[in-house]
Scaffold this active site. Structure first.
Site, short mmCIF file in Angstrom:
data_model
loop_
_atom_site.label_atom_id
_atom_site.label_comp_id
_atom_site.label_asym_id
_atom_site.label_seq_id
_atom_site.Cartn_x
_atom_site.Cartn_y
_atom_site.Cartn_z
N LYS A 1 -1.08 9.87 -1.82
CA LYS A 1 -1.53 9.54 -0.46
C LYS A 1 -1.38 8.03 -0.23
O LYS A 1 -1.21 7.27 -1.20
CB LYS A 1 -2.99 9.95 -0.30
CG LYS A 1 -3.96 9.21 -1.22
CD LYS A 1 -5.36 9.80 -1.18
CE LYS A 1 -6.29 9.03 -2.11
NZ LYS A 1 -7.63 9.64 -2.18
N TYR B 1 -7.07 -24.60 5.29
CA TYR B 1 -7.92 -24.71 6.47
C TYR B 1 -9.35 -25.08 6.11
O TYR B 1 -9.87 -24.67 5.09
CB TYR B 1 -7.95 -23.37 7.22
CG TYR B 1 -6.64 -22.95 7.81
CD1 TYR B 1 -5.96 -23.76 8.72
CD2 TYR B 1 -6.08 -21.72 7.48
CE1 TYR B 1 -4.74 -23.35 9.27
CE2 TYR B 1 -4.88 -21.30 8.02
CZ TYR B 1 -4.22 -22.11 8.92
OH TYR B 1 -3.03 -21.71 9.45
C1 LIG Z 1 -7.79 9.89 -3.57
C2 LIG Z 1 -8.23 11.20 -4.12
C3 LIG Z 1 -8.09 11.51 -5.48
C4 LIG Z 1 -7.60 10.51 -6.50
O1 LIG Z 1 -8.71 9.78 -6.97
P1 LIG Z 1 -8.57 8.68 -8.13
O2 LIG Z 1 -9.96 8.28 -8.40
O3 LIG Z 1 -7.73 7.59 -7.57
O4 LIG Z 1 -7.92 9.37 -9.27
C5 LIG Z 1 -8.44 12.77 -5.91
N1 LIG Z 1 -8.92 13.68 -5.03
C6 LIG Z 1 -9.09 13.42 -3.73
C7 LIG Z 1 -9.64 14.46 -2.84
C8 LIG Z 1 -8.78 12.17 -3.23
O5 LIG Z 1 -8.95 11.92 -1.92
#
Ligand SMILES: *Cc1c(COP(=O)(O)O)cnc(C)c1O
Length: 360
Positions: free
Chosen positions: A27, A251
């Site tokens: 994702k 800045y």
């Molecule tokens: C993002 C996500 C994961 C992955 O989690 P990590 O802690 O990065 O391994 C797993 N399951 C769901 C539903 C997620 O949204």
């Protein structure tokens, strides 16, 4: 630079540890690494599923030529599910209205929608709980009988995965098992049960079930010893100047030099993902050592105090990445008061992604 060999190796390391299948979570454009190349490398390393948040992300993988099983898990209730169903993507379903919409789209296509029902076992985000779960599994079974839906999986997400001994985690495993029993009692036969993310998969064996959803560890940003960070964020020195004590930097200026020193300008800033919250603590690797980022991080650039190190114009700068003394994404997360996921997904679109291919 994204090291795709590290991604593939991390999948192998996790599968050896968990002895389950691996769902590579790609994702948010593969946590900022690039979803399609990461997905390919993860599949080469033995991952059997890909996990994404939205239909758009799932369809982008299909457009990239990826045919492996995909689960997509966060959807608007008025979404048109026909395109993802046509692309052979499993849809995660948490509510009765979503289930109705998916079943209706499948009926329009004269096909069977593969769904994975999500139960809320304590995170209080998506997923059904209590009588909503009972209603959801009953309706899913009715759609199975009518031929528009098949429930392939039942799954949930953990709230406290970093704490292997936590009573919350133990309670979620128990709640998950009883939700699966209710699904079976309703006549469903889910063959893919999953609960664990990276942290749980590595440290809490009771959460592993059939497959683990691996994000952080896939990218090597979880502290387990045998994982390799896949991303290196690099830039170069584009200006160098010697300044006396008492010189204001960037800045404000929020920072004034305490002694005569050399300042190196690095063309990477908060638009590229360097968090301003890390100001005053952040370091980068340049000239053979870690040197402090001084003054405010600007949109496009930051200033590094390299002291009397032999730094030259054009020298490489490692913001984070592999290397014995280079900062890690986890260091940046600590400096900014956030988590490594936030750092990785915050890398801006202006940063060119380059790939080191998987060794044949
Ligand atoms: C993002 C996500 C994961 C992955 O989690 P990590 O802690 O990065 O391994 C797993 N399951 C769901 C539903 C997620 O949204």
């Amino acid at each position: 630079m994204v090291d795709l060999d590290a991604i593939a190796g991390n999948v192998r390391a996790i599968a050896a540890m968990t002895r389950t299948d691996v769902m590579a979570v790609v994702k948010a454009d593969g946590f900022g690494h690039g979803a399609v190349p990461v997905a390919r490398a993860a599949l080469a390393g033995g991952a059997t599923w890909l996990g994404v948040t939205s239909s758009a992300e799932a369809l982008a993988l299909r457009d990239g030529g990826i045919t492996a099983p995909i689960l997509s898990w966060l959807h608007r209730v008025d979404e048109d599910f026909e395109p993802v169903l046509a692309a052979g993507v499993d849809v995660a379903v948490s509510t009765v209205p979503h289930l109705r919409a998916v079943a209706a789209a499948a009926a329009r296509r004269h096909s069977v929608a593969m769904v994975q029902l999500k139960v809320d076992t304590g995170l209080s985000r998506n997923g059904a709980r209590g009588s909503d779960w009972v209603d959801l599994v009953a309706l899913a079974r009715a759609y199975e009988m009518a031929g528009s839906v098949k429930v392939r999986g039942v799954w949930s997400h953990l709230a406290d995965a970093d704490q292997p001994g936590s009573p919350l985690l133990h309670g979620q495993v128990t709640a998950f098992r009883s939700a699966v029993r209710l699904a079976r009692a309703a006549g469903l036969d889910p063959v893919l049960l999953h609960l664990a993310n990276s942290a749980a998969a590595i440290s809490a064996p009771a959460t592993r079930f059939d497959i683990c959803r691996i994000g952080l560890a896939l990218y090597g940003a979880h502290p387990a010893a045998n994982l390799r960070p896949a991303m290196a964020l690099r830039s170069t020195v584009v200006n160098l100047k010697q300044v006396p004590a008492g010189t204001g930097v960037s800045y404000g200026p929020d920072h004034v030099t305490q002694r005569p020193t050399t300042l190196a300008l690095v063309p990477i800033g908060f638009a590229d993902g360097l968090p301003r919250a890390a100001e005053g603590r952040a370091e980068v690797w340049v000239g053979g050592a870690r040197c402090p980022v001084v003054g405010r991080i600007a949109m496009d650039q930051c200033v590094v105090d390299v002291g009397d190190r032999p730094v030259r114009l054009g020298d490489p700068v490692t913001v984070f990445g592999p290397g014995p003394d280079a900062p890690t994404a986890a260091d940046w997360a600590r400096w900014a008061g956030t988590n490594p996921n936030d750092i990785l997904t915050g890398i801006g679109p202006r940063v060119a992604r380059r790939y080191q291919e998987v060794a044949a």
